[in-house]
Design a protein around this motif. Structure first.
Motif, short mmCIF file in Angstrom:
data_model
loop_
_atom_site.label_atom_id
_atom_site.label_comp_id
_atom_site.label_asym_id
_atom_site.label_seq_id
_atom_site.Cartn_x
_atom_site.Cartn_y
_atom_site.Cartn_z
N GLU A 124 -11.71 10.48 50.26
CA GLU A 124 -11.25 8.97 49.87
C GLU A 124 -11.10 9.01 48.16
O GLU A 124 -10.19 8.52 47.56
CB GLU A 124 -12.17 7.80 50.41
CG GLU A 124 -11.43 6.65 49.79
CD GLU A 124 -12.35 5.50 50.25
OE1 GLU A 124 -12.09 4.30 50.14
OE2 GLU A 124 -13.64 5.73 50.82
N HIS A 125 -12.18 9.55 47.48
CA HIS A 125 -12.33 9.41 46.16
C HIS A 125 -11.97 10.66 45.44
O HIS A 125 -12.21 10.80 44.02
CB HIS A 125 -13.55 9.05 45.72
CG HIS A 125 -13.86 7.70 46.47
ND1 HIS A 125 -13.03 6.30 46.11
CD2 HIS A 125 -14.94 7.21 47.33
CE1 HIS A 125 -13.75 5.42 47.04
NE2 HIS A 125 -14.50 5.90 47.85
N GLY A 162 -8.98 12.10 44.86
CA GLY A 162 -7.79 11.80 43.63
C GLY A 162 -6.55 12.58 44.01
O GLY A 162 -5.69 13.01 43.13
N GLU A 219 -5.09 -1.55 50.46
CA GLU A 219 -5.53 -0.11 50.18
C GLU A 219 -6.71 -0.10 51.20
O GLU A 219 -7.52 -1.02 51.75
CB GLU A 219 -6.55 -0.56 49.02
CG GLU A 219 -6.89 1.13 48.37
CD GLU A 219 -5.61 2.03 48.01
OE1 GLU A 219 -5.96 3.27 48.00
OE2 GLU A 219 -4.66 1.77 47.58
N SER A 245 -7.57 8.30 51.25
CA SER A 245 -7.17 7.01 50.75
C SER A 245 -5.71 6.89 50.91
O SER A 245 -4.76 7.64 50.86
CB SER A 245 -7.40 6.79 49.20
OG SER A 245 -6.57 7.65 48.59
#
Length: 456
Positions: free
Chosen positions: A380-381, A383, A423, A415
């Protein structure tokens, strides 16, 4: 939530001949050993990624394929091992022959617009056309380590698809490379973060010694009656979880557990339980969950820090094991699954990572346990959507489908925005078709409303 990625969308892709893009300048001719984490059997596969970009007013008249191909040659000066080829030495040890042979690159045009894909989340229609399998390029040894296809769309947007050899890098590693490539495409002369090889940081000790319990590498036979690898009628579907869905799942927990878990832990417990119910296993059947954990960010690792710029595999996937009966029994709610999932994080330590590297050397670099296993990787994080070649951020970017190699039991958390701009996280699941029907029904029942999803 709106259903996305219309499965009946059909379009034509015209591809130019594949070519090899070599580094723009001479690079060292040498052999570089992969780490003992890198070259395990479970990483000897290709992972497909895909990024979708809309047109951008400032880039009108610029060809994304040309921009990216030119930048790629310059990026490979810094990441020159990607332009080499894998060789296998004694005891299955992998190394990179930094031969500068180049990365596989394909330029293409599709008679479709970005809007025709609907709301973007995997699986994607005609994906095999967006990342064409070039003959003799799919292997591990003496094959290109990266395969890139840039497909221009009628609307002025484009699709960037990439296939990476997992022995070379993990999710954070490939994003580091892609951000370097994108920065050079926007005009920079070099990456902002210099790549670091140093694979010896994650090598086995001498002598190697396994000091932790590794349920993820237990040798367990896959019973013929539930070998989903051999099931032909497999279905891929992805599911979006925004604040509304997360809140609904959290409300199903006992009060004392509602505030003491992360979003990842909550979703993993919920989905693992639903997936196990859908597979209709016997109560005594052992089921296994593995969670990919990034070792970066730890202060030390085997006495040495993992430096910024390291792009090799710095991940492990500790496992927990229970029985299907305990996980889905009437007396056990999602709370039982959550408590088991939370146990995984406590397994992680510097010693654990070192023990994995030692196990690889002692046991001949085995694959992870596949029997009734589900592996989850939280990206998810990482990028993916932040990779900007000059056309702005991607509207969707991430792993293109569930599964890894021929094993369907791997899911990636990526994400994503839904059609309303909310989101959240999109998670792709691969199951036999009948099991998928039961999986969706179970989720609908727990959330008390129909759950819209994309499918192929």
């Amino acid at each position: 939530m709106n259903q996305s990625s219309p499965s009946d969308l059909v379009f034509t892709v015209k591809r130019r001949q594949p070519e090899l893009v070599a580094p723009a300048k001479p690079t060292p001719r040498e052999f570089k050993l992969l780490s003992d984490i890198d070259d395990q059997d479970g990483f000897r596969l290709q992972i497909p990624l895909v990024h979708f970009y809309p047109s951008h007013p400032s880039m009108v008249g610029k060809d994304p394929a040309h921009v990216i191909k030119t930048a790629l040659a310059h990026a490979l000066v810094f990441y020159y091992p990607f332009a080499g080829r894998l060789r296998e030495g004694h005891a299955r040890k992998l190394m990179v022959d930094c031969s500068a042979q180049g990365v596989l690159f394909v330029e293409a045009d599709a008679d479709v617009t970005l809007s025709q894909f609907g709301h973007l989340q995997p699986p994607f229609p005609c994906f095999q056309q967006l990342l064409y399998k070039v003959p003799s390029s799919e292997g591990m040894i003496d094959c290109p380590l990266l395969h890139i296809q840039v497909t221009r769309l009628k609307c002025g947007g484009f699709i960037f698809a990439l296939q990476m050899n997992h022995t070379m890098c993990d999710g954070p590693g490939v994003v580091q490379f892609l951000k370097a490539l994108a920065k050079i495409a926007r005009g920079a002369s070099e990456p902002s973060i210099q790549p670091v090889w140093l694979r010896k940081l994650l090598n086995a000790r001498d002598p190697p010694r396994v000091t932790c319990t590794h349920y993820e590498y237990q040798q367990v036979a896959v019973p013929p009656h539930d070998d989903i690898e051999e099931t032909q009628d497999m279905v891929q579907r992805s599911f979006f979880f925004g604040p509304t869905q997360i809140a609904a799942i959290r409300q199903s927990l006992p009060h004392h557990l509602r505030d003491g878990c992360t979003k990842f832990e909550l979703l993993t417990a919920f989905l693992w339980r639903c997936r196990t119910i859908a597979l209709q296993l016997e109560p005594i059947d052992a089921v296994r969950l593995m969670c990919v954990i990034n070792a970066r960010g730890k202060k030390t690792l085997g006495g040495l820090e993992i430096p910024e710029g390291y792009y090799g595999n710095a991940i492990v996937f500790p496992a927990v094991v229970t029985t299907a009966g305990k996980l889905i029994g009437e007396n056990n709610s999602i709370g039982y699954a959550l408590e088991i999932v939370k146990r995984i994080k406590s397994e992680m330590s510097e010693e654990y990572v070192q023990s994995v590297a030692d196990l690889m050397v002692i046991r001949g670099r085995p694959c992870f346990t596949k029997a009734r296993s589900w592996i989850v990787s939280n990206l998810e994080h990482v990028g993916f959507r932040d990779v900007d070649f000059g056309w702005g951020k991607a509207v969707f970017a991430g792993i293109a489908k569930a599964g890894a190699g021929g094993f369907p039991g791997v899911s990636f958390y990526v994400s994503c925005e839904n059609a309303e701009g909310e989101e959240g996280i999109v998670i792709c699941i691969c199951l036999p078709s009948k099991a998928m029907e039961r999986f969706v029904k179970e989720m609908d029942g727990m959330l008390e409303k129909p759950f819209m999803h994309s499918s192929l």
